[in-house]
Design a protein around this motif. Structure first.
Motif, PDB file in Angstrom:
ATOM      1  N   SER A 151      39.162  -7.821 -16.947  1.00 49.27           N
ATOM      2  CA  SER A 151      38.638  -7.713 -18.314  1.00 49.27           C
ATOM      3  C   SER A 151      39.670  -8.117 -19.354  1.00 49.27           C
ATOM      4  O   SER A 151      39.312  -8.590 -20.443  1.00 49.27           O
ATOM      5  CB  SER A 151      38.212  -6.263 -18.602  1.00 49.27           C
ATOM      6  N   HIS A 177      34.205  -8.377 -18.726  1.00 45.01           N
ATOM      7  CA  HIS A 177      33.932  -6.974 -18.396  1.00 45.01           C
ATOM      8  C   HIS A 177      32.798  -6.867 -17.377  1.00 45.01           C
ATOM      9  O   HIS A 177      32.824  -6.005 -16.490  1.00 45.01           O
ATOM     10  CB  HIS A 177      33.551  -6.190 -19.655  1.00 45.01           C
ATOM     11  N   ARG A 216      34.236  -7.895 -14.022  1.00 45.17           N
ATOM     12  CA  ARG A 216      35.130  -6.852 -13.510  1.00 45.17           C
ATOM     13  C   ARG A 216      34.327  -5.660 -13.002  1.00 45.17           C
ATOM     14  O   ARG A 216      34.661  -5.041 -11.986  1.00 45.17           O
ATOM     15  CB  ARG A 216      36.077  -6.412 -14.630  1.00 45.17           C
ATOM     16  N   HIS A 233      42.897  -0.021 -15.158  1.00 42.24           N
ATOM     17  CA  HIS A 233      42.060  -0.864 -16.013  1.00 42.24           C
ATOM     18  C   HIS A 233      41.774  -0.184 -17.345  1.00 42.24           C
ATOM     19  O   HIS A 233      41.916  -0.788 -18.419  1.00 42.24           O
ATOM     20  CB  HIS A 233      40.745  -1.171 -15.292  1.00 42.24           C
ATOM     21  N   LEU A 270      35.469   3.836 -20.511  1.00 43.24           N
ATOM     22  CA  LEU A 270      35.626   2.882 -19.415  1.00 43.24           C
ATOM     23  C   LEU A 270      35.640   3.570 -18.058  1.00 43.24           C
ATOM     24  O   LEU A 270      35.085   3.053 -17.084  1.00 43.24           O
ATOM     25  CB  LEU A 270      36.903   2.067 -19.623  1.00 43.24           C
ATOM     26  N   ALA A 322      27.716  -2.430 -18.663  1.00 44.71           N
ATOM     27  CA  ALA A 322      28.943  -3.248 -18.645  1.00 44.71           C
ATOM     28  C   ALA A 322      28.847  -4.389 -19.646  1.00 44.71           C
ATOM     29  O   ALA A 322      29.828  -4.740 -20.306  1.00 44.71           O
ATOM     30  CB  ALA A 322      29.188  -3.786 -17.241  1.00 44.71           C
ATOM     31  N   ASP A 368      31.238  -5.198 -22.816  1.00 46.09           N
ATOM     32  CA  ASP A 368      31.809  -6.531 -23.003  1.00 46.09           C
ATOM     33  C   ASP A 368      31.569  -7.036 -24.427  1.00 46.09           C
ATOM     34  O   ASP A 368      32.456  -7.626 -25.055  1.00 46.09           O
ATOM     35  CB  ASP A 368      31.180  -7.499 -21.992  1.00 46.09           C
TER      36      ASP A 368
END
Length: 546
Positions: free
Chosen positions: A108, A117, A120, A142, A299, A361, A365
């Motif tokens: 990411s 993102h 990932r 991460h 996250l 996700a 992003d």
């Protein structure tokens, strides 16, 4: 005359499925492929296919070895010096190195293009299917990057955490191309109530530097190069980075007391630690510790969703593979209508979990550029984390039943998945914490409430049952006061609606069955789909026949 001895060889192996390994987990997963193409990750398909082959092959096999020999704490060397190191099976380092190299811990941040993102997230989902324990340090590494980036003095830490390099040596980070990071938030008296933390952070002569004294009851990934910790500074609860090694090379002043004897997550080490004047560097303002780490929390919660969805996916694949090869009463298990019903129901649940996780996700992003997506990610992560993680243990247990006794022995992967399944609902806030977080967002964050309502209204008119179910929760989406005791009821309904909305919006062939079975009058166990459900089509979509 020679005496002929009777043969007593009775061990003829028959009616057993072939080994599961040697599959490409990406190519097997149509729902994942479609989600990645739809949510912006098409540029990474080749990399994902390659990692799917690794995850279904070398990493799948390494996962068994990494869990067979658990980590070992060594507090002192032969001369009596304090060393506080943890020894792992070589397979653990193989898994970590492969994952870091291929971007599971940082794509990411070092692939600076839209969809990073999303890709990932897919890498994490694939890796978790092969071995879940290593996902813990990969997730924390991460998720720590945007927190570290808040402090210019920690630019080297942020950069090396994102890099696709794994170096397990116990060295200062100046001597390493890539690093890993852990967390130290939980204390014995506090748990989720981190404001009850008693660890103290005393300012040193140099601005931004502190000395830590206290304990952490869960100190995750104790062989990391550094940890984000929460401690009480003069200005209140504060976020700090505590390195394993000081810049001069000396060990920092902390003692690993013991490793946790956990239900699952055996390949990864968790520990208890004492800080004995350990050096640390503040991140953010004093007293703003929770606000500083909030992006990291979101996250890691996304990865909890992904991990639970991955466990469902692998359990489904194992069960379906077994049922296609094992025979009973004259035909394959999968040819029995009731077994097909169970497997199809699991396939629907798995696809809904995967599809929603990748949708979230994509929101993560797009969040830096699109406020609506940022608001949606904020609330959908808590909803999805609560629901998908709650569904995983019962799901894996149902998959075990498909294998019968074979699903209860360690030669199978199912016991490991079953031990792992409860973790994601506990880590980064239990179910109650997630539900209360959703209630706060609905009450205090109009942008989050509006984004969620917009997402749920998009498929309106496509299914009467969906429209009626949405009308039931409309008061909660209009700012009505929700009693705390009703939080789980409301969030459960929102979660199922959100999954249904996502499947309907993208035109999934499973959407209608999901709506009917989850929003209708179906029971609360798997395998109660209507007898007219196209089981064969659903299972063909779920996993290609080998």
């Amino acid at each position: 005359m020679s005496l002929q001895l009777p043969a007593f060889e009775t061990h003829v192996v028959d009616n057993q499925p072939p080994p599961f390994g040697g599959r490409n987990l990406w190519r097997d997963d149509r729902a994942l492929q479609e989600a990645i193409a739809r949510e912006g990750g098409k540029a990474f398909v080749a990399a994902l296919s390659h990692y799917g082959e690794l995850a279904g092959g070398d990493l799948y096999r390494a996962g068994f070895d990494a869990n067979r020999q658990r980590p070992l704490l060594r507090t002192h060397d032969a001369q009596g010096h304090r060393i506080d190191t943890v020894d792992f099976h070589p397979a653990y380092h193989q898994l970590m190195s492969t994952a870091k190299t291929h971007g599971v811990g940082g794509l990411s941040w070092h692939a600076l293009q839209p969809g990073a993102h999303v890709a990932r997230a897919a890498l994490s989902y694939l890796h978790h299917q092969a071995e879940a324990g290593t996902s813990c340090p990969l997730t924390m590494t991460h998720a720590a990057v945007p927190v570290l980036r808040q402090e210019p003095a920690l630019a080297e830490w942020a950069s090396k955490a994102a890099m696709p390099f794994y170096d397990p040596r116990d060295l200062p980070i100046g001597d390493k191309a890539g690093i890993t990071l852990g967390m130290g938030m939980t204390e014995k008296q506090g748990g989720s109530d981190v404001r009850a933390n008693t660890t103290t952070a005393t300012p040193l002569a140099t601005a931004g530097e502190y000395s830590l004294v206290g304990h952490k009851w869960f100190f995750s990934a104790p062989m990391s190069d550094g940890w984000l910790v929460l401690a009480q500074a003069p200005g209140g609860l504060t976020c700090l980075l505590m390195p394993r090694r000081l810049p001069c090379g000396r060990r920092n002043a902390f003692h690993l007391m013991r490793l946790k004897d956990k239900l699952g997550d055996w390949a990864n080490a968790s520990s208890e630690v004492e800080f004995c004047g350990a050096w640390s560097r503040r991140i953010g303002e004093e007293g703003r510790g929770v606000a500083t780490i909030i992006e990291m929390v979101m996250l890691t919660r996304l990865d909890c969703m992904l991990g639970a969805a991955a466990e469902m996916r692998m359990a489904l694949a194992q069960a379906l593979h077994h049922a296609r090869h094992r025979r009973s009463f004259g035909k394959c298990l999968v040819e029995h209508a009731l077994m097909a019903n169970v497997l199809a129901d699991l396939a629907i649940e798995s696809e809904a979990a995967t599809t929603l996780s990748i949708r979230v996700a994509r929101a993560v992003d797009a969040a830096p550029q699109e406020p609506r997506e940022a608001a949606f990610a904020r609330i959908a992560t808590a909803i999805g984390k609560f629901w998908i993680c709650k569904r995983a243990p019962a799901f894996v247990n149902e998959a075990q039943e498909c294998l019968g006794g074979a699903g209860y022995v360690e030669e199978s992967m199912l016991p490991r998945l079953y031990r792992q399944a409860p973790l994601n609902s506990i880590w980064e806030g239990s179910g109650n914490v997630q539900c209360l977080d959703v209630l706060r967002a609905l009450a205090r964050e109009p942008q989050a409430r509006t984004a969620l309502l917009d997402e749920l209204q998009q498929p309106g008119g496509r299914a009467d049952l969906y429209d009626r179910a949405l009308a039931v929760v409309s008061p909660a989406l209009s700012g009505a006061v929700i009693a705390e005791a009703d939080a789980r009821t409301v969030v459960s309904r929102l979660a199922v609606l959100l999954q249904a909305a996502t499947l309907l919006r993208v035109g999934s062939p499973l959407a209608a069955t999901f709506v009917q079975s989850r929003l209708g009058d179906a029971g609360h166990v798997y395998g109660v789909l209507d007898a007219t459900t196209p089981f064969t089509d659903i299972l063909a979509r779920a996993l290609p026949a080998d």
